[in-house]
Write an enzyme that holds these catalytic residues in place. Structure first.
Site, short mmCIF file in Angstrom:
data_model
loop_
_atom_site.label_atom_id
_atom_site.label_comp_id
_atom_site.label_asym_id
_atom_site.label_seq_id
_atom_site.Cartn_x
_atom_site.Cartn_y
_atom_site.Cartn_z
N SER A 65 26.43 -42.25 29.33
CA SER A 65 26.98 -43.45 28.69
C SER A 65 26.42 -44.76 29.20
CB SER A 65 28.50 -43.45 28.82
OG SER A 65 29.07 -42.44 28.04
N SER A 115 28.54 -44.42 25.78
CA SER A 115 29.69 -45.19 25.38
C SER A 115 29.70 -46.62 25.90
CB SER A 115 30.97 -44.48 25.84
OG SER A 115 31.04 -44.42 27.26
N LYS A 126 32.85 -53.28 31.12
CA LYS A 126 33.26 -52.41 30.01
C LYS A 126 34.79 -52.31 29.96
CE LYS A 126 32.29 -47.65 28.41
NZ LYS A 126 31.57 -46.41 28.78
#
Length: 483
Positions: A194, A170, A94
């Site tokens: 997330s 997220s 990420k």
């Protein structure tokens, strides 16, 4: 010898060949000489080129660097000297994790790409030490602030099951990449759900381990709410990745000691006999979509069939959302405290709102939220003296339209309004995993959440593994990528 290029693991699916294989399967084929890391990496890169224009899961792909890593891996395998546990496995991270040589822009127009990128997050360093082929970085909402994935910098990330729907967030880029066969492994972050939210929406496995299990650097501005976690298509792959990521890093003063037994060993076994599992159809009165509720109720029966004593029971707490908002919004204000007016004006409008709210909080407000958090931790500690695990829905609804923070017409103000089962366990720092447990009538994935007491990560993994096995046997889920 099997022709890997022609095989498929998903009847009726579109993803075939090496891009359809799990990390564990890739490693087995590297060891046998049946498949080269170069071939596997090329297949994943080709899959990214084909699928990502409609999904938007990656914000950076470095084909040249990935193939160079794969060539080095192939040579090690030829010599019979693989490096670590993931040698040659295509992996993504990420874009909140510092990655040496690549910009980490965090979904923000306010971060300058033109600067030195010499530092590397612990999780990325552990991947390199174990030979993983890091193909690129996945999308995030700006600074990871919300439970869906869109940002002023990278636009909207979409769900591979239905690109009109959100991937969640997220870590939505990581979830979408794994689900669509754009790399079998990814590392995400989870500060309020997330990892688990997008895992549920995209039909993959995602786990938030106990806080400190995976070291973090730099420390998150969201403090001890923020965890790193594996995102994979199988529990076995997650256990493998977690073994890699638990390596020590002195830059994280709050890291936990490495476990004495590997997580790969933890998933072995055939029974949950002797365990007591609390099945909570809801928490704090939250409404649950009937189809989601039905899929999770089936999970409760499967867990009982595995030998566990499953009791319908829920921890009795009021929704801690106000305390969570205080901690989360003040963290958001901290993220951008050095931004000037021009940088702030370019922030995601929703992030601007929570920054303003967070900046208005007092120290007493913050400490009051900490008190609520500690009380919830005490309550959950007592709860797990009676129950080994807690089963809930991961998210009470299936994926909704992409590009919005809350479902249209819901009347909700913030993303926390539709994910009441995830953020409480960031407050308590407990391990929690989302296991795919079927789809709705519209074909959208549903996730079941298993929560354990702090430090019981291995138990969460073992129960998840056995549950996954039963769901696969019944044909309820598949570990194949979405075409």
């Amino acid at each position: 010898m099997t022709n890997v290029q022609e095989e498929t693991r998903a009847p009726g699916g579109q993803v075939t060949g090496p891009a359809a294989l799990t990390a564990t399967e890739l490693l087995d084929r590297y060891a046998s000489g049946e498949l080269s890391p170069v071939t596997a990496t090329e297949a994943v890169l080709d899959r990214i080129a084909e699928a990502d224009p409609r999904i938007n899961a990656y914000c950076l792909v470095d084909r040249e660097a990935a193939l160079a890593q794969a060539e080095e891996s192939a040579e090690r395998w030829r010599r019979g000297q693989p490096k670590g546990l993931l040698d040659g496995v295509p992996t993504s991270v990420k874009d909140l994790f510092l990655t040496r040589g690549w910009p980490t822009l965090r979904g923000s127009l306010g971060v300058a790409a033109e600067q030195d990128w010499d530092a590397e997050a612990p999780c990325v360093a552990r991947l390199r030490e174990n030979g993983a082929v890091i193909v690129g970085k996945t999308t995030t909402p700006e600074f990871g602030w919300k439970g869906v994935t869109d940002s002023p910098l990278t636009g909207v990330t979409r769900n591979p099951w239905d690109p009109s729907r959100t991937s969640g967030g997220s870590s939505g880029g990581s979830a979408a990449a794994v689900a669509a066969g754009m790399g079998p492994l990814s590392v995400g972050t989870d500060g309020g759900g997330s990892v688990r939210i997008p895992a549920a929406f995209c039909g993959i496995f995602g786990m938030k381990p106990t806080y400190g299990r995976i070291p973090l650097y730099p420390a998150s501005p969201f403090g001890t709410l923020a965890h790193a976690g594996p995102m994979t298509r199988t529990v076995a792959d997650a256990a493998l990745l977690l073994d890699v990521e638990c390596g020590s890093d002195s830059r994280d003063w709050s890291q936990l000691a490495a476990p004495e037994v590997s997580f790969r060993a933890a998933v072995e076994g055939d029974s949950l006999a002797g365990l007591r599992i609390a099945y909570a159809p809801t928490l704090a009165g939250a409404e649950v979509d009937p189809q989601v509720a039905a899929r999770v109720a089936r999970v409760a029966k499967l867990l009982a069939g595995l030998g566990a004593e499953v009791v319908e029971a829920a921890p009795e707490f009021e929704d801690p959302v106000d305390a969570y908002h205080t901690l989360w919004f003040t963290g958001a204000a901290k993220v951008v405290e050095r931004f000037g007016p021009e940088q702030r004006a370019r922030l995601d409008p929703g992030l601007q709102e929570v920054v303003t709210e967070g900046a208005a909080k007092s120290a007493l407000d913050y400490l009051g939220a900490v008190d609520t958090r500690m009380a919830l931790g005490v309550l959950m500690g007592a709860f797990h003296e009676t129950y080994d695990l807690l089963l809930t829905p991961t998210v009470p609804i299936p994926a909704f339209a992409a590009g919005v923070e809350v479902p249209e017409g819901s009347g909700l103000a913030r993303w926390t309004g539709w994910t009441p089962f995830t953020y409480p366990f960031n407050l308590t720092q407990q391990p929690a995993a989302s296991v795919p447990c079927g789809t709705t009538d519209e074909g959208l994935p549903v996730g079941a959440q298993l929560v354990g007491a702090r430090h019981r990560d291995a138990l969460v993994l073992r129960a998840s593994y056995l549950l996954e096995r039963e769901l696969l046997r019944e044909g309820v889920v598949s570990t194949a990528p979405v075409g």
